[in-house]
Scaffold this motif. Structure first.
Motif, PDB file in Angstrom:
ATOM      1  N   LEU A 121       0.828  -1.212   0.000  1.00  0.00           N
ATOM      2  CA  LEU A 121       0.000   0.000   0.000  1.00  0.00           C
ATOM      3  C   LEU A 121       0.861   1.260   0.000  1.00  0.00           C
ATOM      4  CD1 LEU A 121      -3.005  -0.916   2.318  1.00  0.00           C
ATOM      5  CD2 LEU A 121      -2.826  -1.023  -0.176  1.00  0.00           C
ATOM      6  N   LYS A 122       2.049   1.187   0.602  1.00  0.00           N
ATOM      7  CA  LYS A 122       2.957   2.344   0.564  1.00  0.00           C
ATOM      8  C   LYS A 122       3.348   2.643  -0.883  1.00  0.00           C
ATOM      9  CE  LYS A 122       7.242   4.199   2.268  1.00  0.00           C
ATOM     10  NZ  LYS A 122       8.636   3.892   2.427  1.00  0.00           N
ATOM     11  N   ASN A 123       3.570   1.599  -1.677  1.00  0.00           N
ATOM     12  CA  ASN A 123       3.886   1.813  -3.094  1.00  0.00           C
ATOM     13  C   ASN A 123       2.713   2.438  -3.839  1.00  0.00           C
ATOM     14  OD1 ASN A 123       6.581   0.952  -3.244  1.00  0.00           O
ATOM     15  ND2 ASN A 123       5.960  -1.182  -3.328  1.00  0.00           N
ATOM     16  N   PHE A 124       1.497   2.083  -3.458  1.00  0.00           N
ATOM     17  CA  PHE A 124       0.313   2.711  -4.057  1.00  0.00           C
ATOM     18  C   PHE A 124       0.242   4.192  -3.668  1.00  0.00           C
ATOM     19  CE2 PHE A 124      -1.146  -1.667  -4.518  1.00  0.00           C
ATOM     20  CZ  PHE A 124      -1.811  -1.627  -5.725  1.00  0.00           C
ATOM     21  N   ARG A 125       0.557   4.490  -2.410  1.00  0.00           N
ATOM     22  CA  ARG A 125       0.484   5.871  -1.926  1.00  0.00           C
ATOM     23  C   ARG A 125       1.378   6.790  -2.754  1.00  0.00           C
ATOM     24  NH1 ARG A 125       2.168   5.351   3.240  1.00  0.00           N
ATOM     25  NH2 ARG A 125       0.141   4.599   3.871  1.00  0.00           N
ATOM     26  N   GLU A 126       2.500   6.268  -3.226  1.00  0.00           N
ATOM     27  CA  GLU A 126       3.423   7.077  -4.019  1.00  0.00           C
ATOM     28  C   GLU A 126       2.863   7.387  -5.416  1.00  0.00           C
ATOM     29  OE1 GLU A 126       7.450   5.546  -3.985  1.00  0.00           O
ATOM     30  OE2 GLU A 126       7.209   4.919  -1.897  1.00  0.00           O
ATOM     31  N   CYS A 127       1.688   6.879  -5.741  1.00  0.00           N
ATOM     32  CA  CYS A 127       1.045   7.131  -7.034  1.00  0.00           C
ATOM     33  C   CYS A 127       0.036   8.270  -6.948  1.00  0.00           C
ATOM     34  CB  CYS A 127       0.323   5.871  -7.520  1.00  0.00           C
ATOM     35  SG  CYS A 127       1.360   4.444  -7.688  1.00  0.00           S
ATOM     36  N   LYS A 128       0.053   9.022  -5.850  1.00  0.00           N
ATOM     37  CA  LYS A 128      -1.016   9.998  -5.612  1.00  0.00           C
ATOM     38  C   LYS A 128      -1.145  11.064  -6.700  1.00  0.00           C
ATOM     39  CE  LYS A 128       1.778  12.535  -2.298  1.00  0.00           C
ATOM     40  NZ  LYS A 128       1.957  12.775  -0.895  1.00  0.00           N
ATOM     41  N   LYS A 129      -0.090  11.320  -7.453  1.00  0.00           N
ATOM     42  CA  LYS A 129      -0.194  12.297  -8.540  1.00  0.00           C
ATOM     43  C   LYS A 129      -1.026  11.771  -9.704  1.00  0.00           C
ATOM     44  CE  LYS A 129       4.413  13.421  -8.310  1.00  0.00           C
ATOM     45  NZ  LYS A 129       5.655  13.859  -8.920  1.00  0.00           N
ATOM     46  N   ASN A 130      -1.114  10.447  -9.809  1.00  0.00           N
ATOM     47  CA  ASN A 130      -1.776   9.847 -10.966  1.00  0.00           C
ATOM     48  C   ASN A 130      -3.158   9.277 -10.686  1.00  0.00           C
ATOM     49  OD1 ASN A 130       0.462  10.298 -12.691  1.00  0.00           O
ATOM     50  ND2 ASN A 130       1.490   8.570 -11.756  1.00  0.00           N
ATOM     51  N   LEU A 158      -7.588   6.650  -4.174  1.00  0.00           N
ATOM     52  CA  LEU A 158      -6.409   6.425  -3.337  1.00  0.00           C
ATOM     53  C   LEU A 158      -6.788   6.276  -1.863  1.00  0.00           C
ATOM     54  CD1 LEU A 158      -3.346   6.142  -3.399  1.00  0.00           C
ATOM     55  CD2 LEU A 158      -3.191   8.595  -3.031  1.00  0.00           C
ATOM     56  N   SER A 159      -7.708   7.094  -1.385  1.00  0.00           N
ATOM     57  CA  SER A 159      -8.097   6.998   0.027  1.00  0.00           C
ATOM     58  C   SER A 159      -8.792   5.669   0.315  1.00  0.00           C
ATOM     59  CB  SER A 159      -8.979   8.179   0.448  1.00  0.00           C
ATOM     60  OG  SER A 159     -10.213   8.145  -0.219  1.00  0.00           O
ATOM     61  N   ARG A 160      -9.570   5.167  -0.631  1.00  0.00           N
ATOM     62  CA  ARG A 160     -10.183   3.844  -0.453  1.00  0.00           C
ATOM     63  C   ARG A 160      -9.115   2.758  -0.398  1.00  0.00           C
ATOM     64  NH1 ARG A 160     -15.246   4.585  -4.533  1.00  0.00           N
ATOM     65  NH2 ARG A 160     -16.579   5.716  -3.083  1.00  0.00           N
ATOM     66  N   LEU A 161      -8.104   2.879  -1.251  1.00  0.00           N
ATOM     67  CA  LEU A 161      -7.006   1.909  -1.234  1.00  0.00           C
ATOM     68  C   LEU A 161      -6.267   1.937   0.101  1.00  0.00           C
ATOM     69  CD1 LEU A 161      -5.224   2.151  -4.712  1.00  0.00           C
ATOM     70  CD2 LEU A 161      -6.307   0.168  -3.707  1.00  0.00           C
ATOM     71  N   MET A 162      -6.031   3.134   0.608  1.00  0.00           N
ATOM     72  CA  MET A 162      -5.254   3.266   1.842  1.00  0.00           C
ATOM     73  C   MET A 162      -6.025   2.733   3.062  1.00  0.00           C
ATOM     74  SD  MET A 162      -2.340   4.341   0.996  1.00  0.00           S
ATOM     75  CE  MET A 162      -2.550   3.403  -0.493  1.00  0.00           C
ATOM     76  N   ASN A 163      -7.323   2.578   2.944  1.00  0.00           N
ATOM     77  CA  ASN A 163      -8.122   2.024   4.040  1.00  0.00           C
ATOM     78  C   ASN A 163      -8.342   0.517   3.926  1.00  0.00           C
ATOM     79  OD1 ASN A 163      -8.602   4.347   5.643  1.00  0.00           O
ATOM     80  ND2 ASN A 163      -9.964   5.101   4.048  1.00  0.00           N
ATOM     81  N   THR A 164      -7.638  -0.121   2.992  1.00  0.00           N
ATOM     82  CA  THR A 164      -7.743  -1.569   2.821  1.00  0.00           C
ATOM     83  C   THR A 164      -7.034  -2.255   3.996  1.00  0.00           C
ATOM     84  OG1 THR A 164      -7.706  -1.276   0.429  1.00  0.00           O
ATOM     85  CG2 THR A 164      -7.206  -3.480   1.268  1.00  0.00           C
ATOM     86  N   PRO A 165      -7.694  -3.215   4.648  1.00  0.00           N
ATOM     87  CA  PRO A 165      -7.018  -3.964   5.718  1.00  0.00           C
ATOM     88  C   PRO A 165      -5.801  -4.703   5.170  1.00  0.00           C
ATOM     89  CG  PRO A 165      -9.381  -4.434   5.689  1.00  0.00           C
ATOM     90  CD  PRO A 165      -9.081  -3.647   4.456  1.00  0.00           C
ATOM     91  N   THR A 166      -4.746  -4.801   5.981  1.00  0.00           N
ATOM     92  CA  THR A 166      -3.503  -5.448   5.563  1.00  0.00           C
ATOM     93  C   THR A 166      -3.199  -6.674   6.420  1.00  0.00           C
ATOM     94  OG1 THR A 166      -2.147  -4.082   7.027  1.00  0.00           O
ATOM     95  CG2 THR A 166      -2.534  -3.246   4.797  1.00  0.00           C
ATOM     96  N   VAL A 167      -2.259  -7.485   5.939  1.00  0.00           N
ATOM     97  CA  VAL A 167      -1.864  -8.690   6.685  1.00  0.00           C
ATOM     98  C   VAL A 167      -0.924  -8.361   7.838  1.00  0.00           C
ATOM     99  CG1 VAL A 167      -2.141 -10.278   4.754  1.00  0.00           C
ATOM    100  CG2 VAL A 167       0.067  -9.192   5.116  1.00  0.00           C
TER     101      VAL A 167
END
Length: 157
Positions: free
Chosen positions: A132-141, A147-156
């Motif tokens: 998810l940190k790698n996704f966060r770095e895509c915020k310009k695109n 992006l906020s929905r992705l960042m609220n995804t539960p993680t392992v």
């Protein structure tokens, strides 16, 4: 004159840093959406790095064909197709499909999309925080809502 392909990145390869780390190059990139599909972290990894229930990003049909997912369309020289196949372990782990995507100016573009083989998925999986940190770095695109929905995804982890 070189031939070009359009490839839809919806996973960590949307991140320009990760994209370059894999030795990929693009002539152009732009944000696109894939209608009637959603992002799921249901792909069983080849190596789960010791994390039980770790899932990789995948494209799945949305219920009732409602919704859409975002990603980056890369225009690339076709000579990168074998490299993409290697990254996605095509055809054993992923299928390669040509699908119609929508640019933000509402024009349609065909692109290559890698979708996990059904037998290589499990709906009980989740992404890692590092992913998810790698996704966060895509915020310009990506749009802030997506992006906020992705960042609220539960993680392992």
């Amino acid at each position: 004159m070189p031939n070009y392909i359009n490839w839809f990145a919806y996973d960590e390869l949307m991140n320009p840093r990760v994209f370059k780390e894999h030795g990929l190059e693009a002539n152009a990139s732009f944000c696109v959406t894939l209608s009637a599909h959603k992002l799921a972290f249901n792909k069983i990894p080849v190596d789960n790095q010791g994390a039980e229930k770790l899932g990789m990003a995948n494209v799945v049909p949305a219920p009732s064909n409602l919704g859409m997912m975002e990603g980056i369309m890369y225009e690339m020289d076709e000579s990168f197709l074998p490299k993409l196949d290697e990254i996605y372990l095509y055809p054993n782990e992923y299928l390669r499909k040509k699908m119609r995507l929508t640019k933000h100016d509402f024009t349609l573009v065909d692109g290559i999309v890698y979708i996990a083989q059904n037998e290589r998925t499990n709906d009980d999986l989740m992404p890692s925080k590092a992913m998810l940190k790698n996704f966060r770095e895509c915020k310009k695109n990506l749009t802030m809502l997506y992006l906020s929905r992705l960042m609220n995804t539960p993680t392992v982890d």
